[in-house]
Design an enzyme around this catalytic site. Structure first.
Site, short mmCIF file in Angstrom:
data_model
loop_
_atom_site.label_atom_id
_atom_site.label_comp_id
_atom_site.label_asym_id
_atom_site.label_seq_id
_atom_site.Cartn_x
_atom_site.Cartn_y
_atom_site.Cartn_z
CB SER B 55 -0.80 0.16 1.31
OG SER B 55 -2.17 -0.53 1.17
CD GLU B 62 0.20 19.56 -8.42
OE1 GLU B 62 0.63 18.65 -7.68
OE2 GLU B 62 0.91 20.36 -8.99
CB SER B 63 -5.19 16.17 -4.63
OG SER B 63 -6.07 17.33 -4.58
CG HIS B 68 -4.39 0.32 -1.90
ND1 HIS B 68 -3.76 0.64 -0.70
CD2 HIS B 68 -5.21 1.45 -1.76
CE1 HIS B 68 -3.97 1.96 -0.43
NE2 HIS B 68 -5.13 2.47 -1.10
CB CYS B 83 -7.01 20.32 -7.63
SG CYS B 83 -5.81 20.70 -6.78
#
Lengths: 129, 129
Positions: B55, B62-63, B68, B83
């Site tokens: 993971s 930008e986020s 996983h 974004c």
């Protein structure tokens, strides 16, 4: 058909402005949400941007949580992505709604990672092998 | 209606098994994908589970990006949440598809965080104020 992952999108409109600003506060709220969900926290990364806004991710044994805030719109976007059937999403997002105080929260649930055919194939191979 | 976030779900079925096992290799592939996308990496957290599975999350300006893996199903679930309008998602997921070698990749795009009314309200307030 069985799916591996639950995806919960929590869009919080009209939040309490002050709650969207500080990465430390938001990290505490997200880690508390992970614990309330029943997740095992593996790692995290949070950041406060200039002039404002916070981004953060929490890696959990069951996948991840993420948050991004737009103080200029009083908006926060939170994502839960989890596997297994023991995660209490509701308890977790109730805590976050209490923290961010949105007037208009929108929550959607999705599934992803459909594996029944592969699972059956593996079982078949094990039986045959 | 304008949205703040692009959500790209990349479900990679029938991957090359060996590519799903090592957190260091997968971290390198995800960081390369972030760079190819044009994102600014802020932090990351990757983990290899026992008996297997990886993971990881990459926090970007930008986020975020997340991955996983389920080696037992030769499956990897990758998420891009970004974004702005300058992110080259395609270049990034092409790189990851090359890395994981899935026979059956499935990619879906969504939007979230709709803010037009708030934006108009802010502009109105600025004009009035």
């Amino acid at each position: 058909m069985r799916s591996l992952l639950d995806l919960v999108l929590i869009d919080l409109y009209e939040c309490v402005h002050e709650r969207l600003l500080d990465a430390e506060d938001i990290k505490d709220a997200m880690l508390a949400a992970a614990r309330l969900m029943g997740a095992e926290v593996i790692g995290h990364s949070f950041h406060t941007f200039k002039p404002w806004g916070v981004s953060g991710t929490v890696t959990i044994a069951e996948s991840h949580l993420a948050v991004h805030t737009w103080p200029e719109y009083n908006f926060a976007a939170i994502t839960f992505e989890t596997c297994g059937h023991r995660m209490d999403h509701k308890k977790a997002y109730k805590h976050l709604i209490e923290f961010f105080g949105p007037k208009s929260p929108k929550i959607t649930h999705q599934k992803r990672g459909f594996v029944d055919s592969e699972v059956e194939e593996i079982h078949l191979r094990q039986e045959v092998g």
